[in-house]
Write a protein that holds these residues in place. Structure first.
Motif, short mmCIF file in Angstrom:
data_model
loop_
_atom_site.label_atom_id
_atom_site.label_comp_id
_atom_site.label_asym_id
_atom_site.label_seq_id
_atom_site.Cartn_x
_atom_site.Cartn_y
_atom_site.Cartn_z
N GLN A 36 -1.47 4.52 -4.68
CA GLN A 36 -2.92 4.36 -4.61
C GLN A 36 -3.61 5.64 -4.13
OE1 GLN A 36 -0.72 2.15 -3.32
NE2 GLN A 36 -1.48 0.04 -3.40
N THR A 37 -2.95 6.35 -3.18
CA THR A 37 -3.55 7.54 -2.59
C THR A 37 -2.48 8.61 -2.47
OG1 THR A 37 -5.06 6.17 -1.29
CG2 THR A 37 -4.85 8.49 -0.66
N SER A 38 -2.82 9.82 -2.87
CA SER A 38 -1.88 10.94 -2.76
C SER A 38 -2.57 12.08 -2.01
CB SER A 38 -1.45 11.42 -4.15
OG SER A 38 -0.38 12.32 -4.06
N PHE A 39 -1.82 12.68 -1.09
CA PHE A 39 -2.34 13.79 -0.28
C PHE A 39 -1.55 15.05 -0.63
CE2 PHE A 39 -2.68 9.91 2.28
CZ PHE A 39 -4.06 9.86 2.50
N VAL A 40 -2.25 16.12 -0.96
CA VAL A 40 -1.60 17.40 -1.23
C VAL A 40 -1.51 18.14 0.10
CG1 VAL A 40 -1.67 19.56 -2.51
CG2 VAL A 40 -2.50 17.45 -3.58
N ALA A 41 -0.31 18.13 0.66
CA ALA A 41 -0.08 18.72 1.98
C ALA A 41 1.42 19.00 2.11
CB ALA A 41 -0.54 17.78 3.09
N PRO A 42 1.81 19.94 2.97
CA PRO A 42 3.23 20.23 3.15
C PRO A 42 3.94 19.06 3.84
CG PRO A 42 1.91 21.50 4.70
CD PRO A 42 0.96 20.84 3.77
N PRO A 43 4.89 18.41 3.17
CA PRO A 43 5.50 17.20 3.74
C PRO A 43 6.20 17.42 5.07
CG PRO A 43 5.93 17.34 1.39
CD PRO A 43 5.34 18.64 1.79
N GLY A 44 6.87 18.56 5.24
CA GLY A 44 7.56 18.80 6.51
C GLY A 44 6.61 18.78 7.70
N PRO A 45 5.57 19.62 7.69
CA PRO A 45 4.59 19.56 8.79
C PRO A 45 3.89 18.22 8.92
CG PRO A 45 4.43 21.67 7.67
CD PRO A 45 5.38 20.82 6.86
N VAL A 46 3.70 17.49 7.82
CA VAL A 46 3.10 16.15 7.92
C VAL A 46 4.00 15.24 8.74
CG1 VAL A 46 2.56 14.05 6.62
CG2 VAL A 46 1.68 16.26 5.85
N THR A 79 0.85 -1.18 0.00
CA THR A 79 0.00 0.00 0.00
C THR A 79 0.89 1.24 0.00
OG1 THR A 79 -1.77 -1.11 1.20
CG2 THR A 79 -1.74 1.30 1.28
N PHE A 80 0.72 2.08 -1.02
CA PHE A 80 1.53 3.29 -1.14
C PHE A 80 0.68 4.52 -0.82
CE2 PHE A 80 4.01 0.34 -3.62
CZ PHE A 80 5.33 0.73 -3.40
N LEU A 81 1.17 5.34 0.11
CA LEU A 81 0.56 6.63 0.42
C LEU A 81 1.59 7.70 0.07
CD1 LEU A 81 -1.00 5.81 3.91
CD2 LEU A 81 -2.08 5.63 1.67
N HIS A 82 1.14 8.74 -0.61
CA HIS A 82 2.04 9.74 -1.18
C HIS A 82 1.68 11.11 -0.62
CE1 HIS A 82 3.29 12.09 -5.06
NE2 HIS A 82 4.26 12.11 -4.16
N VAL A 83 2.67 11.82 -0.06
CA VAL A 83 2.47 13.16 0.50
C VAL A 83 3.34 14.14 -0.27
CG1 VAL A 83 2.65 14.63 2.54
CG2 VAL A 83 1.97 12.23 2.79
N THR A 84 2.73 15.14 -0.89
CA THR A 84 3.46 16.14 -1.67
C THR A 84 2.73 17.47 -1.59
OG1 THR A 84 4.24 16.72 -3.90
CG2 THR A 84 2.23 15.43 -3.76
N ASP A 85 3.50 18.56 -1.71
CA ASP A 85 2.87 19.87 -1.79
C ASP A 85 2.70 20.32 -3.24
OD1 ASP A 85 5.45 20.47 -2.50
OD2 ASP A 85 5.82 21.89 -0.87
N ASN A 86 2.94 19.42 -4.17
CA ASN A 86 2.86 19.72 -5.60
C ASN A 86 1.64 19.03 -6.19
OD1 ASN A 86 3.17 20.08 -8.34
ND2 ASN A 86 5.31 19.42 -8.40
N PRO A 87 0.56 19.76 -6.50
CA PRO A 87 -0.65 19.12 -7.03
C PRO A 87 -0.40 18.35 -8.32
CG PRO A 87 -1.12 21.37 -6.32
CD PRO A 87 0.37 21.20 -6.27
N GLU A 88 0.52 18.82 -9.16
CA GLU A 88 0.79 18.10 -10.41
C GLU A 88 1.42 16.74 -10.13
OE1 GLU A 88 2.95 20.33 -13.30
OE2 GLU A 88 1.62 22.07 -13.18
N ALA A 89 2.36 16.70 -9.17
CA ALA A 89 2.97 15.42 -8.81
C ALA A 89 1.93 14.49 -8.20
CB ALA A 89 4.12 15.64 -7.83
N ALA A 90 0.99 15.05 -7.43
CA ALA A 90 -0.06 14.22 -6.84
C ALA A 90 -0.95 13.62 -7.92
CB ALA A 90 -0.89 15.06 -5.87
N ALA A 91 -1.23 14.41 -8.95
CA ALA A 91 -2.13 13.93 -10.01
C ALA A 91 -1.48 12.86 -10.86
CB ALA A 91 -2.56 15.10 -10.88
N ALA A 92 -0.14 12.88 -10.94
CA ALA A 92 0.56 11.93 -11.81
C ALA A 92 1.13 10.74 -11.04
CB ALA A 92 1.71 12.65 -12.52
#
Length: 553
Positions: free
Chosen positions: A334-344, A317-330
């Motif tokens: 399975q699941t990508s969250f658009v959020a600041p990785p440092g504070p996460v 199961t892959f969970l992806h955290v990025t502050d870049n909406p384009e990277a999240a869309a691509a």
């Protein structure tokens, strides 16, 4: 033409208003290789308030500004010609965009009254040239808009995902009368914080995993969460991998939980992660940056027409955290969250459950200690360098072929900085280290770059010498473009394409005004490294090494 002859005496100019904006924004260091179209900004230049950093070519200028911004965490300021100057700099802009470096680039444009026709140094369609490798570009409709547009550009560059921006400024705008009212520069603060529900969901997935894994991307370090990631990994007793094409060290490589840097090849990513984990959280990096596919290494023609897009293993199961909406869309996750990785990362530390600290089976094979040889091996050079490095040195590396030896022999610690190119465009580390040293003269910047990569921004040595910066350039010189050699070694007609024999980096360094030393044997290597790492000012060591042999991931 003087200021008095171009504007009425006592009239406040666009240049005056712009300098006020730059002061308020803290953009008081300018990296530049100016041309005719930028000269009006520098008339009556307030040298006591602004630091001018000259570069000898625009690619080096942008590379230095990139390193400076990564050191400060704030946007840097570049002033170059917006036509051919920006064309020279585009490799650096491409890399800064890939690294999400905040940068404001002011490009000189011909005078407005000259734009009809094809005047010298014109920037045709000025805002189009740097696209798509910038976040935003603007050209003011009237001279009075220049200061406000620069302030707007600054805030766009600074907001996540960060990146370079561009403003084209016609030459005569600087001396035109400014708007009578002073420009009020707004303070734009980010209010983006992780959703507590997202943090809880990721924490639940990690707690429920039998074999959790974390992948550290560059944004974790850029957002100041490197220490928090160590806490998170230790609490979970989870292995941490570096993201493929690791451009910034977000986890100490000498930590027992560090599993290594993932190769940018989908089949090898799948093999390594599926064997070790059931849940993987990718933090602050694309999921994933890929360089090539394993079947392209085959000597047999690949049936590319029927090749499927890479996928990730279903068993993980892959969970992806990025502050870049384009990277999240691509993403492949399975699941990508658009959020600041440092504070996460910081928010996950108190949420996950503490696990028993048990030693995990090693993922990497023990590395033998290399011995001195004639000629020297690059592994031996890196081994000796690791023993002499200052505790808080910042390392800048560009070794497309020798990267495996570098990371095996120099496992960077928690206090070390690590920076590498974020793209396939060569040249950033050589210039970036110079910009970093301008911002952080309290740390030694150590550049480890092959003699081939060094040619792209070697002009930065001159700037290092002019400012007497604490930079040590270490060149493992194997006299060849080995990436070409490994791809084309069976094609003898290509030998001239990869042969770089005769490149003497020590002599080049001396030509740019810094100390250069050529080393051809183990005798005195340690002493030369120790001296160069503790010198007052920049030093380059040109170390002749043997061809490292087969390319290793």
């Amino acid at each position: 033409m003087t200021e008095e002859s171009s504007t009425p005496k006592g009239v406040r100019t666009v240049r005056d208003a712009t300098l006020d904006v730059l002061r308020e924004l803290g953009l008081t260091t300018v990296f530049s290789n100016p041309s005719h179209t930028e000269m009006k900004l520098f008339e009556y230049w307030p040298e006591d308030e602004f630091r001018f950093v000259m570069g000898l070519q625009e690619a080096s200028v942008v590379g230095m500004a990139d390193g400076y911004a990564q050191a400060t965490g704030e946007p840097s300021l570049v002033l170059i010609n917006g036509g051919p100057g920006l064309g020279n700099a585009m490799g650096g802009v491409y890399t800064a965009a890939s690294a999400h470096t905040p940068m404001v680039i002011l490009g000189g444009q011909q005078a407005r009254k000259m734009l009809l026709g094809e005047p010298f140094l014109v920037a045709k369609d000025a805002t189009q040239l740097p696209k798509p490798y910038i976040k935003w570009a603007g050209e003011p409709a009237r001279p009075q808009d220049v200061p406000a547009m620069i302030a707007q550009a600054y805030h766009i560059a600074k907001q996540s995902p960060q990146g370079p921006v561009f403003v084209a400024v016609p030459e005569d705008d600087w001396v035109r009368p400014a708007d009578p009212a002073p420009l009020r520069v707004a303070s734009v603060e980010s209010a983006v914080v992780p959703d507590p529900a997202v943090l809880a969901r990721i924490a639940d997935a990690l707690d429920g995993a039998e074999r959790p894994g974390l992948i550290a991307g560059p944004t974790v370090d850029a957002q100041g969460a490197r220490g928090a990631l160590v806490e998170l990994a230790e609490k979970l007793n989870a292995r941490v991998w570096g993201s493929p094409v690791w451009p910034r060290g977000s986890f100490p490589e000498n930590h027992p939980l560090f599993a290594g840097v993932l190769p940018p090849i989908p089949e090898l990513i799948n093999e390594r992660l599926a064997a070790q984990h059931d849940v993987v959280v990718v933090l602050g990096a694309p999921a994933f940056t890929l360089f090539t596919a394993w079947d392209l290494f085959s000597t047999e023609p690949a049936d590319l027409d029927q090749s499927a897009r890479p996928t990730l293993p279903d068993s993980v199961t892959f969970l992806h955290v990025t502050d870049n909406p384009e990277a999240a869309a691509a993403t492949l996750a399975q699941t990508s969250f658009v959020a600041p990785p440092g504070p996460v990362v910081e928010g996950l530390v108190p949420l996950v459950s503490e696990r028993e600290r048990v030693a995990l089976a090693p993922v990497r094979e023990p590395v033998p200690v290399p011995e001195a040889s004639d000629p020297l091996s690059q592994a031996y050079l890196f081994h000796v360098l690791s023993q002499e490095l200052p505790d808080n040195a910042a390392l800048f590396e560009e070794l497309p072929i020798a990267r495996a030896d570098f990371h095996e022999q120099i496992p960077l610690g928690a206090d070390h900085g690590y920076f590498a190119t974020a793209s396939g465009a060569l040249g950033f580390p050589f210039a970036g280290a110079v910009g970093y040293a301008l911002a952080r003269p309290d740390r030694r910047a150590v550049v480890v770059v092959g003699e081939g990569s060094a040619q792209y921004t070697l002009h930065a040595m001159w700037t290092a010498g002019q400012h007497n910066l604490p930079v040590t350039f270490v060149i493992p010189n194997n006299a060849g473009y080995l990436s070409l050699k490994y791809y084309l070694q069976d094609q003898k007609s290509w030998q001239k394409g990869w042969d770089l024999s005769g490149v003497d980096m020590a002599q080049l360094a001396r030509g740019f005004g810094i100390r250069g030393e050529r080393i051809e044997s183990a005798d005195g290597l340690r002493e030369s490294l120790r001296d160069a790492l503790n010198a007052d000012g920049p030093v380059l060591l040109d170390v002749v090494v043997a061809d490292p042999g087969l390319f290793r991931l």
